[in-house]
Structure formats: structure tokens, C-alpha cells
Design an enzyme around this catalytic site. Structure first.
Site, PDB file in Angstrom:
ATOM      1  N   HIS A  69       0.765  -1.304   0.112  1.00  0.00           N
ATOM      2  CA  HIS A  69      -0.060  -0.168   0.204  1.00  0.00           C
ATOM      3  C   HIS A  69       0.670   1.203  -0.004  1.00  0.00           C
ATOM      4  CE1 HIS A  69      -3.722  -2.109   0.330  1.00  0.00           C
ATOM      5  NE2 HIS A  69      -3.360  -2.592   1.458  1.00  0.00           N
ATOM      6  N   TYR A 110      -5.159 -12.035   7.740  1.00  0.00           N
ATOM      7  CA  TYR A 110      -5.580 -11.723   9.062  1.00  0.00           C
ATOM      8  C   TYR A 110      -6.020 -12.764   9.952  1.00  0.00           C
ATOM      9  CZ  TYR A 110      -3.667  -7.708   6.518  1.00  0.00           C
ATOM     10  OH  TYR A 110      -2.684  -6.915   5.997  1.00  0.00           O
TER      11      TYR A 110
HETATM   12  N1  Q9C Z   1     -12.653   0.366   6.736  1.00  0.00           N
HETATM   13  C1  Q9C Z   1      -2.814  -5.150   3.768  1.00  0.00           C
HETATM   14  O1  Q9C Z   1      -3.652  -6.156   3.781  1.00  0.00           O
HETATM   15  N2  Q9C Z   1      -8.144  -1.702   6.762  1.00  0.00           N
HETATM   16  N3  Q9C Z   1      -3.206  -3.947   4.412  1.00  0.00           N
HETATM   17  C2  Q9C Z   1      -9.050  -1.409   5.845  1.00  0.00           C
HETATM   18  C3  Q9C Z   1     -11.329  -0.165   5.820  1.00  0.00           C
HETATM   19  C4  Q9C Z   1      -6.706  -1.395   6.343  1.00  0.00           C
HETATM   20  C5  Q9C Z   1      -4.712  -4.040   4.486  1.00  0.00           C
HETATM   21  C6  Q9C Z   1     -10.615  -1.222   6.425  1.00  0.00           C
HETATM   22  C7  Q9C Z   1      -6.545  -2.733   5.252  1.00  0.00           C
HETATM   23  C8  Q9C Z   1      -4.965  -2.616   5.127  1.00  0.00           C
HETATM   24  C9  Q9C Z   1      -1.328  -5.401   3.654  1.00  0.00           C
HETATM   25 ZN    ZN Z   2      -4.454  -7.023   2.008  1.00  0.00          ZN
END
Ligand code: Q9C
Ligand code: ZN
Length: 364
Positions: free
Chosen positions: A164, A328
């Protein structure tokens, strides 16, 4: 297969992220990488390697060096104004704020500086963040070294993740864009074009931005449609590259509930594009947040799909530098990575350690 791991990731351990306006326990936790390490260590087919130091120059090659210097001192900077246990911005540079008023300056205030570089509220900085983020890049570059030294495939257990982070900002649990650092380093050292395949649930807006104007790095991503999914502002199908990079960016946004069969069909489209592109090495941004049980995403992939995805990616016949990104659902994360990598190697899925179904055929 070698997998590269550094215990320094443990230094990055914030406990709270701000989502939808409320504090929540972090989803991006140290236990993620520990679970993956344990799963690979329990399998004789994988061998742990520690990273070697590569210095900061390969990071400065893809990120604004001023951001890299900022991150080095960000925690101390924060401590000059706050006793709060993690640094999170509250005032973030919005492109419209200075519309028509010329360039913005990096603020003198520590909180202003944080909002200048960080684009959201889910990526806290703690005392060990910089060292952990630097170690993740060393892990990635060491993985790439193994492949340059002749191994057909290697896996870098990078944490924190990276995809990101664009050239001049960070966020999305990411600081330095490990996959982009590796791709740039490979282009320079091999003088060949490099393809990046991003199979994290989220669009890798950072990687896309870094190479958007470049013809020598192809970016291909499968992800939740940004019409509903983070990072919202990039990842649409009509983003195909700019200038010299026109045509060297392929986004495949996917619907909520995407299952194994739909995902594999989309993957085949992405792999066709990579096959048609030059080069002998593919960098994979590997996220397991496409999993049906992932707490922050909405696809429906099963564990058995990961073996088949790995197998199909390997069938490109290119060398693979595989870089860990998201994922996750910690209880099944190690097993899902292990299956993906066994698919790459054409070894049986070996479901003895794991869970769910077998919708995709057993291996040879
Ligand atoms: N309401 C990676 O998987 N949260 N980053 C999004 C939006 C952050 C994910 C929730 C997501 C980042 C590397
Ligand atoms: Zn991701």
C-alpha cells in the site's frame, strides 16, 4: 524451498488501529508472522534463512528519501510532543486542501509531519517500527538474492507488509514497499523487465503508483473492487498505466463473495498477461486475506484453492520471488501459506496439518 525470516518484525507491535472512527485491536499482529514461521518450520520441505543487511539505498530507489528519513526519526519526533503510546495522524494532507495554491511544505509540527506522510489511521508507529520495516526490506532483498543465485523460488516472510505504500506516503499497515524495492532492484541488476503479480485481497495501490509510468515493470493485481473495498482510490479496471507505462498495468477487480472457481478464472487472465510480458522473474505479492474466514475482507476462498493458485503461478515457468503481504485469519494463515508454496513446488497439498476441504485435485 528457502524462506527468509527476521525476528525483528516483533519490534512492530502497536495495539490499536482506528477504523470507521473507532479504536480496534490491530489486525496486523506479530502472531501472523510467527504462525507462518511455525507452519513452515514444521514442514521438512522448507528451510529458514536469516536476512543479510542491504542498507537504505534500495529503499531510496523507490521511495522519496525524505519519507525514509522521516520514518527513521518519526517515533522520536512524536515523543517530543506526545506521551501517547503510538503515533497516528489526525490531520492528513488532502490533495484538495491546497488546490490552486502551489506546492505544500513538510510541516514543522510533529503531528503535521505525520499527516504529511501517512495517508490513513490504521498504521500506527511505535518505537520499533522503523527497525522492523527496515528488516522486512532486508528479508525481501535476501529472498531475491537467493533466486538470483540460482534457486527457482524463494519466499520472504516480510512483516510489516508493503504494497500500500506509494513513492511518497505510507499506510495500509505498510511502511516500505518490499515488493517494489525487490522489483526495482531486479530490473537494475538483471537489466530485464520484471512482472509483479499481486494476489493480496487489497489492491496494491503503492506498487501500482510506483511503476505506473514504467514499461519495464508490469503490475497485475486481483483484488476486491475499490468501489467497495480499501484502498478505494485505486484499483479500477480502467487504470492501465500512463506514458511509457501505458498497457503495463492490469487490474482485475472482483465481486464480494468471490469463490475458488471465479478467482482461478481471474488468475488465469492475469497469468496470460504475465506470460505475454518479457522477463524471467516474477515478484509475487502474496496476501492470504482472500480467505473465506478473513476478518477484514469479503472473498470466499478455501484452503485448497491456495495449493492450486500456487501451482498455476509456478506453471508460468518463471523464477518466483514471493513476498508476504496481508492475511489476517491467524489460525489458518500458516497452513494457507504452506499450501500455496507446496503448490508452487508441485508437492502434494499434505493436508495433515490443516483444515477444510479438497475441492481442487490432489497433487502429483
Ligand atoms: N474500513 C494489507 O492487507 N483496513 N493491508 C481497511 C477499511 C486496512 C490491509 C478497512 C486494510 C489494509 C497489507
Ligand atoms: Zn490485504
Amino acid at each position: 524451498m528457502h524462506f527468509v525470516y527476521s525476528p525483528k518484525h516483533l519490534l512492530h507491535n502497536p495495539d490499536t488501529e482506528i477504523q470507521e472512527g473507532v479504536p480496534l485491536p490491530m489486525f496486523e499482529v506479530p502472531q501472523r508472522a510467527e504462525r507462518i514461521r511455525q507452519a513452515l518450520e514444521a514442514d521438512d520441505g522448507f528451510e529458514l534463512a536469516l536476512p543479510t543487511e542491504h542498507g537504505v539505498a534500495p529503499i531510496d530507489a523507490v521511495h522519496d528519501p525524505a519519507m525514509v528519513r522521516y520514518l527513521e526519526t518519526a517515533w522520536r519526533d512524536w515523543r517530543t510532543m506526545s506521551t501517547n503510546p503510538q503515533a497516528v495522524p489526525d490531520t492528513i494532507l488532502h490533495p484538495a486542501l491546497r488546490e490552486g495554491m502551489g506546492p505544500v511544505r513538510q510541516p514543522a509540527s510533529p503531528l503535521g509531519r505525520l499527516g504529511y506522510w501517512c495517508f490513513e489511521t490504521m498504521t500506527p508507529i511505535v518505537p520499533g517500527t522503523y527497525d522492523a520495516a527496515r528488516a522486512a526490506v532486508d528479508v525481501a532483498l535476501t529472498t531475491s538474492d537467493l533466486v538470483l543465485a540460482g534457486e527457482s523460488t524463494a519466499y520472504g516472510l516480510c512483516r510489516p507488509p508493503g504494497h500500500h505504500s506509494p513513492h511518497s506516503a505510507f499506510g495500509g499497515y505498510c511502511f516500505f514497499n518490499c515488493a517494489a524495492v525487490v522489483a526495482e532492484d531486479l530490473v537494475r541488476s538483471t537489466q530485464e523487465p520484471v512482472a509483479i503479480l499481486d494476489v493480496d485481497y487489497h489492491h496494491g495501490n503503492g506498487t501500482q503508483q510506483i511503476f505506473y509510468g514504467r514499461a519495464d515493470v508490469l503490475y497485475v493485481s486481483l483484488h476486491g473492487d475499490p468501489d467497495r473495498a480499501y484502498p478505494y482510490f485505486a484499483g479500477h479496471a480502467d487504470e492501465t498505466g500512463a506514458g511509457a507505462g501505458a498497457g503495463a498495468n492490469l487490474n482485475i477487480p472482483l465481486a464480494s463473495g468471490c469463490d475458488d472457481a471465479s478467482y482461478l478464472a481471474a488468475l488465469d487472465r492475469g497469468l496470460e498477461r504475465i506470460s505475454a510480458f518479457g522477463g524471467t522473474i516474477v515478484v509475487v505479492s502474496l496476501g492470504l486475506d482472500t480467505y473465506g474466514q478473513d476478518p477484514i475482507a469479503d472473498f470466499a476462498l478455501t484452503s485448497s484453492a491456495y495449493w492450486e493458485i500456487g501451482r498455476r503461478v509456478a506453471s508460468l515457468g518463471r523464477r518466483l520471488v514471493i513476498i508476504q503481504e496481508g492475511g489476517y485469519f491467524v489460525p489458518h494463515l500458516g497452513e494457507n501459506v504452506r499450501r500455496w508454496l507446496r503448490g508452487v513446488e508441485g508437492r502434494t497439498p499434505d493436508i495433515s496439518g490443516g483444515q477444510p476441504t479438497n475441492r481442487w485435485p490432489a497433487g502429483p
